[in-house]
Design a protein around this motif. Structure first.
Motif, PDB file in Angstrom:
ATOM      1  N   ILE A  19       0.854  -1.181   0.000  1.00 54.09           N
ATOM      2  CA  ILE A  19       0.000   0.000   0.000  1.00 54.09           C
ATOM      3  C   ILE A  19       0.893   1.236   0.000  1.00 54.09           C
ATOM      4  O   ILE A  19       1.696   1.442   0.911  1.00 54.09           O
ATOM      5  N   GLY A  20       0.762   2.059  -1.034  1.00 52.80           N
ATOM      6  CA  GLY A  20       1.590   3.244  -1.172  1.00 52.80           C
ATOM      7  C   GLY A  20       1.119   4.395  -0.304  1.00 52.80           C
ATOM      8  O   GLY A  20       0.323   4.228   0.626  1.00 52.80           O
ATOM      9  N   ARG A  21       1.599   5.591  -0.624  1.00 56.29           N
ATOM     10  CA  ARG A  21       1.319   6.781   0.184  1.00 56.29           C
ATOM     11  C   ARG A  21      -0.120   7.254   0.010  1.00 56.29           C
ATOM     12  O   ARG A  21      -0.684   7.219  -1.069  1.00 56.29           O
ATOM     13  N   ASN A  22      -0.690   7.704   1.146  1.00 57.98           N
ATOM     14  CA  ASN A  22      -1.983   8.404   1.136  1.00 57.98           C
ATOM     15  C   ASN A  22      -3.090   7.611   0.439  1.00 57.98           C
ATOM     16  O   ASN A  22      -3.827   8.124  -0.402  1.00 57.98           O
ATOM     17  N   VAL A  23      -3.169   6.353   0.798  1.00 57.05           N
ATOM     18  CA  VAL A  23      -4.247   5.477   0.325  1.00 57.05           C
ATOM     19  C   VAL A  23      -5.288   5.343   1.434  1.00 57.05           C
ATOM     20  O   VAL A  23      -4.938   5.221   2.614  1.00 57.05           O
ATOM     21  N   PHE A  24      -6.566   5.365   1.063  1.00 55.79           N
ATOM     22  CA  PHE A  24      -7.633   5.183   2.049  1.00 55.79           C
ATOM     23  C   PHE A  24      -8.433   3.937   1.677  1.00 55.79           C
ATOM     24  O   PHE A  24      -9.015   3.864   0.588  1.00 55.79           O
ATOM     25  N   VAL A  25      -8.415   2.954   2.589  1.00 52.21           N
ATOM     26  CA  VAL A  25      -9.176   1.719   2.401  1.00 52.21           C
ATOM     27  C   VAL A  25     -10.387   1.791   3.322  1.00 52.21           C
ATOM     28  O   VAL A  25     -10.262   1.764   4.539  1.00 52.21           O
ATOM     29  N   SER A  26     -11.558   1.875   2.711  1.00 48.31           N
ATOM     30  CA  SER A  26     -12.784   2.162   3.457  1.00 48.31           C
ATOM     31  C   SER A  26     -13.376   0.919   4.111  1.00 48.31           C
ATOM     32  O   SER A  26     -12.915  -0.213   3.896  1.00 48.31           O
ATOM     33  N   SER A  44      -2.203  -7.313  -3.939  1.00 50.51           N
ATOM     34  CA  SER A  44      -2.241  -6.183  -4.858  1.00 50.51           C
ATOM     35  C   SER A  44      -1.209  -5.130  -4.494  1.00 50.51           C
ATOM     36  O   SER A  44      -0.693  -5.096  -3.377  1.00 50.51           O
ATOM     37  N   ILE A  45      -0.923  -4.275  -5.479  1.00 48.03           N
ATOM     38  CA  ILE A  45      -0.041  -3.129  -5.290  1.00 48.03           C
ATOM     39  C   ILE A  45      -0.867  -1.879  -5.547  1.00 48.03           C
ATOM     40  O   ILE A  45      -1.386  -1.681  -6.649  1.00 48.03           O
ATOM     41  N   ILE A  46      -1.011  -1.050  -4.522  1.00 48.62           N
ATOM     42  CA  ILE A  46      -1.744   0.202  -4.640  1.00 48.62           C
ATOM     43  C   ILE A  46      -0.705   1.319  -4.620  1.00 48.62           C
ATOM     44  O   ILE A  46      -0.057   1.557  -3.602  1.00 48.62           O
ATOM     45  N   ILE A  47      -0.506   1.987  -5.751  1.00 44.13           N
ATOM     46  CA  ILE A  47       0.635   2.880  -5.906  1.00 44.13           C
ATOM     47  C   ILE A  47       0.609   4.046  -4.932  1.00 44.13           C
ATOM     48  O   ILE A  47       1.596   4.353  -4.273  1.00 44.13           O
ATOM     49  N   GLY A  48      -0.499   4.741  -4.801  1.00 46.02           N
ATOM     50  CA  GLY A  48      -0.571   5.884  -3.891  1.00 46.02           C
ATOM     51  C   GLY A  48      -1.672   6.842  -4.301  1.00 46.02           C
ATOM     52  O   GLY A  48      -2.104   6.871  -5.460  1.00 46.02           O
ATOM     53  N   ASN A  49      -2.153   7.639  -3.304  1.00 42.27           N
ATOM     54  CA  ASN A  49      -3.225   8.614  -3.547  1.00 42.27           C
ATOM     55  C   ASN A  49      -4.437   7.949  -4.203  1.00 42.27           C
ATOM     56  O   ASN A  49      -5.000   8.426  -5.184  1.00 42.27           O
ATOM     57  N   ASP A 108      -2.858   2.213 -10.185  1.00 42.26           N
ATOM     58  CA  ASP A 108      -2.021   3.390 -10.327  1.00 42.26           C
ATOM     59  C   ASP A 108      -2.574   4.533  -9.487  1.00 42.26           C
ATOM     60  O   ASP A 108      -3.738   4.526  -9.061  1.00 42.26           O
ATOM     61  N   GLU A 109      -1.734   5.545  -9.259  1.00 46.06           N
ATOM     62  CA  GLU A 109      -2.113   6.636  -8.374  1.00 46.06           C
ATOM     63  C   GLU A 109      -3.276   7.450  -8.940  1.00 46.06           C
ATOM     64  O   GLU A 109      -3.492   7.523 -10.149  1.00 46.06           O
ATOM     65  N   GLY A 110      -4.009   8.056  -8.025  1.00 43.56           N
ATOM     66  CA  GLY A 110      -5.082   8.952  -8.414  1.00 43.56           C
ATOM     67  C   GLY A 110      -6.404   8.280  -8.728  1.00 43.56           C
ATOM     68  O   GLY A 110      -7.374   8.952  -9.067  1.00 43.56           O
TER      69      GLY A 110
END
Length: 283
Positions: free
Chosen positions: A206-213, A221-226, A241-243
């Motif tokens: 889990i990358g930077r500034n990810v929110f898992v609700s 998985s790979i969650i890049i960030g934001n 990918d991010e965003g």
């Protein structure tokens, strides 16, 4: 990979080389996927072979070939001269491995450096870990290995810290959501600023500034960030990918035929890749 570049520089100076190429031995059957260096007994480079079906083995070792790691040391004047020559060549793709190095093997003193001889504090035995992450499958496997209890690349070596970029993010946290559902983080890496709020994350990066609700599930998985993983969403064997915002109740990685209609599906590992979105466009 981890490398003390000073040792490669010492080798370069000792050989009186114009150019030194970092290399690592690979089983000869696997070398066809890479750029291979053919050498003399003293490891002077004779030829560069770019992804050929029958690469030349190491002298005296027919079972292995020398794979170029893509790291080079040039004497300054040599580099400047060869760049000027390459820039004037209209047929060149202006690539070190494809154009410059193959051309200069017969005119410059080029040596191969054995990466296994590079000693890094905190690593026992030979230094043999190197990965080319030029494909999605290789990128996924190299990154997902980092969450293992004993990864092949140890980021927690205090004798050889990774001095990467530093962000002023708040600490990551795993919390109970508003409904009292407990967040879970299992066998995963999570970067600063990320929050798992009543969701479940397993075997993931889990990358930077990810929110898992709340009620969301992220696995393998790979969650890049934001990225926002909304309530009840499920993500499995994917690279996000991010965003991106993974919508409420959305599923990714559960129906590959459906995923292939919307996203890129890697043919080697069947990994779903959700690309970055900017202004309603997907890159």
């Amino acid at each position: 990979y981890f490398m003390d570049i000073r040792q490669m520089i010492d080798f370069h100076l000792k050989k009186g080389a114009d150019v030194t190429v970092a290399t690592i031995p690979f089983p000869i059957a696997e070398c066809r996927r890479f750029g291979v260096v053919a050498v003399k007994e003293d490891w002077q480079v004779l030829e560069f072979q770019e992804k050929v079906p029958n690469p030349k083995p190491i002298p005296g070792n027919p079972q292995e070939g020398l794979v170029s790691m893509g790291n080079y040391i040039f004497n300054t004047e040599v580099l400047l001269e060869e760049l000027e020559i390459d820039a004037a060549d209209l047929n060149s793709s202006h690539d070190f491995g494809k154009d410059i190095l193959p051309r200069i093997c017969n005119t410059r003193l080029v040596f191969a450096y054995d990466f296994r001889q590079n000693k890094v504090p905190g690593i026992e035995g030979q230094n043999v870990y190197w990965r080319d992450v030029g494909t999605i499958a290789a990128y996924y496997e190299a990154n997902i290995d980092l969450k293992n209890p004993l990864p092949k690349l140890n980021l927690y070596n205090p004798q050889w810290p990774v001095r990467s970029v530093k962000y002023h993010d708040p600490p990551a946290k795993v919390v109970i959501d508003a409904q009292g559902r407990i967040g879970h983080l299992e066998n995963s890496l999570i970067a600063g600023g990320s929050i798992v709020s009543g969701g479940w994350v397993r075997d993931s990066i889990i990358g930077r500034n990810v929110f898992v609700s709340s009620g969301a599930v992220v696995e393998d998985s790979i969650i890049i960030g934001n990225v926002i993983i909304e309530e009840g969403a499920q993500v499995r064997r994917a690279i996000i990918d991010e965003g991106n915002v993974i919508g409420q109740g959305e599923q990714i990685g559960y129906d590959l035929n459906k995923d292939a209609e919307r996203f890129y599906l890697d043919p080697d590992l069947e990994i779903v890749v959700v690309r970055k979105k900017i202004e309603n466009r997907t890159l």
